[in-house]
Design an enzyme around this catalytic site. Structure first.
Site, PDB file in Angstrom:
ATOM      1  N   TYR A 136       0.874  -1.178   0.000  1.00  0.00           N
ATOM      2  CA  TYR A 136       0.000   0.000   0.000  1.00  0.00           C
ATOM      3  C   TYR A 136       0.910   1.226   0.000  1.00  0.00           C
ATOM      4  O   TYR A 136       1.505   1.559   1.029  1.00  0.00           O
ATOM      5  CB  TYR A 136      -0.892  -0.057   1.245  1.00  0.00           C
ATOM      6  N   LYS A 164      -1.055  -1.050  -4.257  1.00  0.00           N
ATOM      7  CA  LYS A 164      -2.135  -0.061  -4.281  1.00  0.00           C
ATOM      8  C   LYS A 164      -1.458   1.292  -4.244  1.00  0.00           C
ATOM      9  O   LYS A 164      -0.810   1.641  -3.255  1.00  0.00           O
ATOM     10  CB  LYS A 164      -3.036  -0.275  -3.064  1.00  0.00           C
TER      11      LYS A 164
HETATM   12  O1  MN9 Z   1      -8.624   4.187  -0.914  1.00  0.00           O
HETATM   13  C1  MN9 Z   1      -9.063   6.473  -1.075  1.00  0.00           C
HETATM   14  N1  MN9 Z   1      -7.924   7.018  -0.457  1.00  0.00           N
HETATM   15  C2  MN9 Z   1      -7.981   7.730   0.668  1.00  0.00           C
HETATM   16  C3  MN9 Z   1      -8.718   5.122  -1.598  1.00  0.00           C
HETATM   17  O2  MN9 Z   1      -9.004   8.040   1.207  1.00  0.00           O
HETATM   18  C4  MN9 Z   1      -6.702   8.126   1.228  1.00  0.00           C
HETATM   19  C5  MN9 Z   1      -9.592   7.298  -2.241  1.00  0.00           C
HETATM   20  O3  MN9 Z   1     -10.721   6.619  -2.690  1.00  0.00           O
HETATM   21  C6  MN9 Z   1      -9.975   8.729  -1.861  1.00  0.00           C
HETATM   22  O4  MN9 Z   1     -10.806   8.726  -0.722  1.00  0.00           O
HETATM   23  C7  MN9 Z   1     -10.721   9.450  -2.980  1.00  0.00           C
HETATM   24  C8  MN9 Z   1     -11.000  10.904  -2.638  1.00  0.00           C
HETATM   25  O5  MN9 Z   1      -9.818  11.654  -2.647  1.00  0.00           O
HETATM   26  O6  MN9 Z   1      -9.996   9.349  -4.153  1.00  0.00           O
END
Ligand code: MN9
Length: 291
Positions: A136, A164
């Protein structure tokens, strides 16, 4: 074999009851809602799932409830990362017992661990189970930056199968993808999904998929069919919604939108702040436009 790890994976939100406990019934509802839309799998208990705000027992409860609801229909990735290797191993073993397809972990945070310590952490976790490991990469959150050289070093251990990539540096994403071991690479910022796909991502793991997975499946399908203009137009449309989420607080908004849609999500755990009244209104409007 890696095909099952491709596509659209909601980073599952964790619903809480009114008393703030992990809500098994709402987890089942949320998983069913997304399986019905055709998602390829779930990433359970990560940043979006407030995994780092849960106790080890609560994380196990979440893994169990999500696996039960999924019932083998889609690919399940358990996020087991934490600052403590022992806890991460305990969670990895639990995920294996529950039939998860892979584990993933954030780099250990807070103490600014050097590369050798981070590498030891990942290998200790990966070698504790028979499941594949997905790195990650989220340097903004934990200060550990994966480079291509470091990724190549990790992937010497065959347990490592993917990354990821929650980072706006899509050149780096492409560099990971060009490694000889051909890892699975996930786009991590939903607002850049089409860009990530065009730099080689095999799919995406995202929080906003929880309530609008069909739109990301559509972007993914269009992109793969060569309809880049169509995929881009869809991305621009979802980004209007995502910019509203960012304005008021992404996870709190996502929970509120889903609550408006009929899944009882509760609120985010402290120290996350509750959603403002303006945010609640914005969530209502988003839920209405999606219906
Ligand atoms: O897991 C999410 N990452 C975080 C993925 O929240 C750090 C994204 O889906 C974000 O929430 C999304 C909004 O910035 O892209």
């Amino acid at each position: 074999m890696n095909e099952k790890f491709h596509g659209v994976f909601p980073a599952l939100l964790t619903p809480f009851t009114e008393q703030g406990k992990v809500n098994d019934k709402a987890i089942a509802d949320l998983v069913a809602f997304n399986v019905a839309k055709g998602v390829d799998g779930f990433y359970v208990g990560g940043s979006t799932g407030e995994g780092l705000l849960l106790t080890v027992d609560e994380r196990k409860q979440l893994f169990a409830a999500a696996a039960k609801a999924n019932a083998g229909r889609t690919t399940m990735i358990a996020h087991v990362g934490t600052i403590c290797t022992e806890h991460a191993i305990e969670l990895a073993r639990c995920a294996q017992d529950l039939g998860y397809d892979a584990i993933s972990a954030v780099a250990p945070y807070y103490y600014s661990f050097g590369y050798d310590a981070v590498k030891g952490y990942y290998n200790d976790i990966a070698d504790s189970v028979d499941l594949p490991m997905i790195l990650y990469n989220f340097p903004a959150a934990n200060g550990f930056g994966l480079t291509k050289e470091r990724a190549e070093d990790f992937f010497r251990n065959p347990k490592f199968i993917g990354i990821k990539h929650t980072n706006a540096d899509l050149f780096m994403l492409q560099q990971f993808k060009s490694m000889a071991c051909d890892p699975i690479v996930y786009n991590g910022f939903d607002e850049m999904f089409v860009a990530g796909l065009s730099m080689g991502a095999d799919g995406g793991i995202g929080s906003t998929y929880n309530f609008m997975a069909e739109r990301f499946i559509d972007i993914y399908d269009k992109f793969r069919a060569g309809d880049i203009a169509g995929a881009q137009a869809r991305q621009i449309a979802v980004n209007e919604i995502i910019s509203e989420l960012i304005r008021y607080g992404v996870f709190a908004m996502e929970k509120q939108v889903l609550t408006e849609m009929g899944i009882d999500m509760g609120v985010c755990r402290k120290p996350f702040l509750p959603l403002s009244d303006e945010g609640k209104q914005a969530a209502k409007n988003i839920a209405r436009t999606l219906r």
